[in-house]
Every structure is written in C-alpha cells, then in structure tokens.
Enzyme design. Structure first.
Site, PDB file in Angstrom:
ATOM      1  N   TYR A  14     -10.876   8.531 -13.073  1.00 54.37           N
ATOM      2  CA  TYR A  14     -10.842   7.270 -12.322  1.00 54.37           C
ATOM      3  C   TYR A  14     -11.573   6.179 -13.100  1.00 54.37           C
ATOM      4  CZ  TYR A  14     -12.180   3.715  -8.953  1.00 54.37           C
ATOM      5  OH  TYR A  14     -12.401   2.509  -8.332  1.00 54.37           O
TER       6      TYR A  14
ATOM      7  N   GLY B 245      -5.246  -2.015  -5.011  1.00 58.58           N
ATOM      8  CA  GLY B 245      -4.686  -0.675  -4.883  1.00 58.58           C
ATOM      9  C   GLY B 245      -4.937   0.184  -6.105  1.00 58.58           C
ATOM     10  N   ALA B 246      -5.266   1.456  -5.869  1.00 59.43           N
ATOM     11  CA  ALA B 246      -5.503   2.394  -6.970  1.00 59.43           C
ATOM     12  C   ALA B 246      -5.655   3.796  -6.411  1.00 59.43           C
ATOM     13  CB  ALA B 246      -6.769   2.015  -7.747  1.00 59.43           C
ATOM     14  N   CYS B 247      -5.526   4.783  -7.302  1.00 56.31           N
ATOM     15  CA  CYS B 247      -5.984   6.134  -6.980  1.00 56.31           C
ATOM     16  C   CYS B 247      -7.496   6.107  -7.162  1.00 56.31           C
ATOM     17  CB  CYS B 247      -5.355   7.166  -7.918  1.00 56.31           C
ATOM     18  SG  CYS B 247      -6.114   8.807  -7.780  1.00 56.31           S
ATOM     19  N   SER B 248      -8.249   6.202  -6.059  1.00 59.46           N
ATOM     20  CA  SER B 248      -9.705   6.056  -6.120  1.00 59.46           C
ATOM     21  C   SER B 248     -10.442   7.387  -6.026  1.00 59.46           C
ATOM     22  CB  SER B 248     -10.188   5.127  -4.997  1.00 59.46           C
ATOM     23  OG  SER B 248      -9.811   5.639  -3.731  1.00 59.46           O
TER      24      SER B 248
ATOM     25  N   SER C 160     -14.442  -1.383 -11.465  1.00 61.00           N
ATOM     26  CA  SER C 160     -15.387  -0.476 -10.807  1.00 61.00           C
ATOM     27  C   SER C 160     -16.654  -0.327 -11.623  1.00 61.00           C
ATOM     28  CB  SER C 160     -14.741   0.904 -10.621  1.00 61.00           C
ATOM     29  OG  SER C 160     -15.692   1.854 -10.200  1.00 61.00           O
TER      30      SER C 160
ATOM     31  N   LYS D 177     -10.070   2.629 -15.057  1.00 63.97           N
ATOM     32  CA  LYS D 177     -10.577   1.277 -14.825  1.00 63.97           C
ATOM     33  C   LYS D 177     -11.093   0.667 -16.127  1.00 63.97           C
ATOM     34  CE  LYS D 177      -9.940   0.869 -10.363  1.00 63.97           C
ATOM     35  NZ  LYS D 177      -9.062  -0.188  -9.805  1.00 63.97           N
TER      36      LYS D 177
ATOM     37  N   ASP E  21       0.845  -1.193   0.000  1.00 60.82           N
ATOM     38  CA  ASP E  21       0.000   0.000   0.000  1.00 60.82           C
ATOM     39  C   ASP E  21       0.881   1.244   0.000  1.00 60.82           C
ATOM     40  OD1 ASP E  21      -2.248   1.810   0.356  1.00 60.82           O
ATOM     41  OD2 ASP E  21      -3.323   0.128   1.235  1.00 60.82           O
TER      42      ASP E  21
ATOM     43  N   ASN F 131     -21.806  -0.110  -4.859  1.00 57.88           N
ATOM     44  CA  ASN F 131     -21.700   0.758  -3.679  1.00 57.88           C
ATOM     45  C   ASN F 131     -21.397  -0.072  -2.435  1.00 57.88           C
ATOM     46  OD1 ASN F 131     -23.543   2.442  -5.657  1.00 57.88           O
ATOM     47  ND2 ASN F 131     -22.633   3.860  -4.194  1.00 57.88           N
ATOM     48  N   VAL F 132     -20.102  -0.234  -2.177  1.00 59.25           N
ATOM     49  CA  VAL F 132     -19.664  -1.102  -1.095  1.00 59.25           C
ATOM     50  C   VAL F 132     -19.667  -0.341   0.229  1.00 59.25           C
ATOM     51  CG1 VAL F 132     -17.875  -2.706  -0.347  1.00 59.25           C
ATOM     52  CG2 VAL F 132     -18.177  -2.252  -2.795  1.00 59.25           C
TER      53      VAL F 132
ATOM     54  N   LYS G 273     -11.792   6.824   4.948  1.00 60.32           N
ATOM     55  CA  LYS G 273     -12.141   7.400   3.649  1.00 60.32           C
ATOM     56  C   LYS G 273     -12.794   8.774   3.754  1.00 60.32           C
ATOM     57  CE  LYS G 273     -13.821   4.698   0.494  1.00 60.32           C
ATOM     58  NZ  LYS G 273     -14.717   3.754  -0.210  1.00 60.32           N
TER      59      LYS G 273
END
Length: 324
Positions: free
Chosen positions: A139, A76-79, A116, A143, A31, A168-169, A177
């Site tokens: 973003y 991992g990602a820029c979210s 996503s 994806k 991370d 929508n988790v 977050k």
C-alpha cells in the site's frame, strides 16, 4: 460537476459533506460498492450521479466525454496495508491514479489526490523529501510510486495537481472500516461495552499508552482539500496537525466525554515488535508556506466533536455489535 472517487469511504464521504455544506450538489460519486455498508456514509448527502470505480477508469481510458468537470478529488484506493498482491495493489492505486491524473492534466482539470504518511515507513523524519521516504508495504509503495510519478511530471504540468499525505485521521463516517477504524472509534465502543479503554503496554522505549501519533480530525482534512481547490496550489503536502499526542490522550478524551470509564493496558504483541509506528508527527512547514493558515484541532477538541456527531446520530449504539 465535481468528481469524488472513494466517495463512500471515510475521507471521501466527508469531502462530499464538505462540498454539500458549500452548496455543491452537482457531484459525481465514484466507489467500489462491493461492501454495501458504505452506502450509509452517503445516505444523508446530496449528489447528482454515481459510477462504479472500474466503470470510471474504463470510460476515461476509452476517451469518453464526461461533461464539464470542474475538479477531481481522488480518494479511492485499495487501503488494506496487509494486501501483498502487488499486481492488484499497483493496478488499483498506481495505474488508476496515473490514468486519472493524465486525463485531468490533458484537460486542465484540478486534480487533488490522497497520498499517505505511510510512505515514511518507520520515520523518524516526516517531511516531504525523498530521503525521508521508506515504504514498508505494498500500500505504502503504491502511494510512494504515484508521488514519484507526479514529481516527474510536475515540470511540464500546467494545471493544478496536489497530493495530501494523511496522517492518523479519525472522525465521522469511518464505522465501516472495522479493525482499520481509528482508536477513537474503538475506545468509544469499548467504553460503551465494558467501561474501559484498552491500550498497549509500554514497548520500545515508550511507557504504557505513551506511543505517540499525529492524530488529525477528518474535518480538518476536508478543510485542507477545499482550500487546495480554492487556492489552486500544487504540490505534495503532509496533512497532519504538526504535533504528536499519546494514545493515553485519546483515551482520556473519550473517557472525559463519557464521564466514565478507565484505562487498561494490555500486552504489546510480539508480532508488532520492530514493525509498529510508535511515533509519527507531520512536518507541516510546506503546507504553511503554501498559505494554509487555520489551526488543527487537538485530540481533546476533535474527539469531542466526533463523539458529539456519533451521539447525534445514534451511531455508538447502532454499531456497537459490529465485529472488530
């Protein structure tokens, strides 16, 4: 060893917890720990080693031997959906994923990654088909671009590659977050502070609080990831419940758990008119056809599990002062 990227993040840390529950401890967690608060997501979990996000990709691109790797869960990602530096987002989300994919495929290592539902833009169709995909920000485009690459490579790829388009988790380990945390988290904090849940008034054909999303409990997302590992199935799949529920449903579930509180409707922001997802609902036919059978939690069931988890750890009080 199993590698989990984004391991200190929301879904990644829950995957580590799921692996631990299976007795897995030989886990390399990866991370970007610039935000040190994320370490709290790993404080109760077991793993064998840690690498910074940039260090892993440097070692992979240098051809370093990382040992006997059984699988990679790439979360991992820029979210940040408001990030418009396209070169940065594509470097973090596309190039990184592509390098990791190619490294795994060359070694026949199962590669399970986070896509996503944002690739579908405003919908209205949420099915894993090219004609339904209309990304609206960098973003989502990053994806979408990686999914396109995976599709192009699939004909010659011999090992497992599977992507999950998360809807929508919500659930445990998302407190870091802030504004991007789920409405279940925010409604819980609002009840704690003011005995009310604040929802948007009606807009764009929807009544007060009646905008609908496919809210999926993070534990169910973990179950799908682990099933993919066990099954060896490849493909790109929606990861949602297959049903939409209202924001009122989420607020009602939070109020029911606390046994107090009420709903208050606030003006729908003009800045979101025409740019807000008022409806999402995953088509999960492909996932079911691939063999995944377990039921997904309803909002009432998932919110109760989530708030039980927060209460057990004192998280609702501990983070009540965190900036929104």
């Amino acid at each position: 060893m199993i590698i989990v990227t984004g391991a200190a993040g929301f879904i990644g840390s829950n995957i580590v917890a799921g692996l631990n529950a299976r007795g897995e401890r030989d886990i390399l967690i990866v991370d970007d720990m610039s935000d040190g608060q994320k370490c709290l997501n790993l404080a109760d979990l077991d793993f064998s080693d840690y690498l910074e996000y940039d260090d892993l990709i440097a070692r992979i691109e240098a051809g370093d031997n990382l040992g006997d790797i059984r699988a990679v869960f790439h979360q991992g990602a820029c979210s940040d959906t408001t990030e418009w530096d396209g070169r940065y987002v594509m470097a973090r989300n596309y190039r990184y994923s592509k390098s990791l994919h190619d490294w795994c495929v060359a070694r026949a290592i199962p590669f399970i990654y986070a896509s996503s539902a944002s690739v579908y833009g405003m919908g209205p169709d949420f099915v894993e088909k090219r004609q339904a995909e209309r990304p609206l920000n960098m973003y989502a485009f990053s994806k979408f671009a990686f999914d396109q690459y995976v599709r192009a490579q699939s004909a010659t790829t011999k090992s497992q590659v599977a992507g999950l388009r998360y809807f929508n988790v919500y659930g445990p380990r998302e407190q870091h977050k802030g504004k991007m945390a789920s409405v279940a988290w925010h409604f819980s904090r609002q009840i704690e502070a003011d005995d009310e849940c604040r929802l948007f008034e009606g807009a764009e054909g929807f009544g007060d609080g009646e905008q609908r999303r496919d809210f999926v409990y993070v534990g169910d997302c973990v179950d799908v990831n682990l099933w993919l590992l066990d099954s060896g199935v490849s493909g790109i799949f929606n990861c949602g419940t297959g049903r939409s529920q209202t924001f009122n449903d989420v607020a009602d579930a939070v109020i029911a758990w606390y046994g107090r509180g009420e709903k208050r409707y606030i003006e729908f922001p003009q800045s979101l008119v025409g740019r807000y997802q008022s409806f999402t609902q995953a088509n999960i036919d492909a996932l079911r056809a691939a063999g995944y059978g377990p039921a997904f939690a309803t909002v009432g069931e998932g919110v109760a599990r989530y708030l039980d988890w927060l209460a057990d750890r004192g998280e609702a009080d501990k983070h009540a002062g965190q900036a929104e």
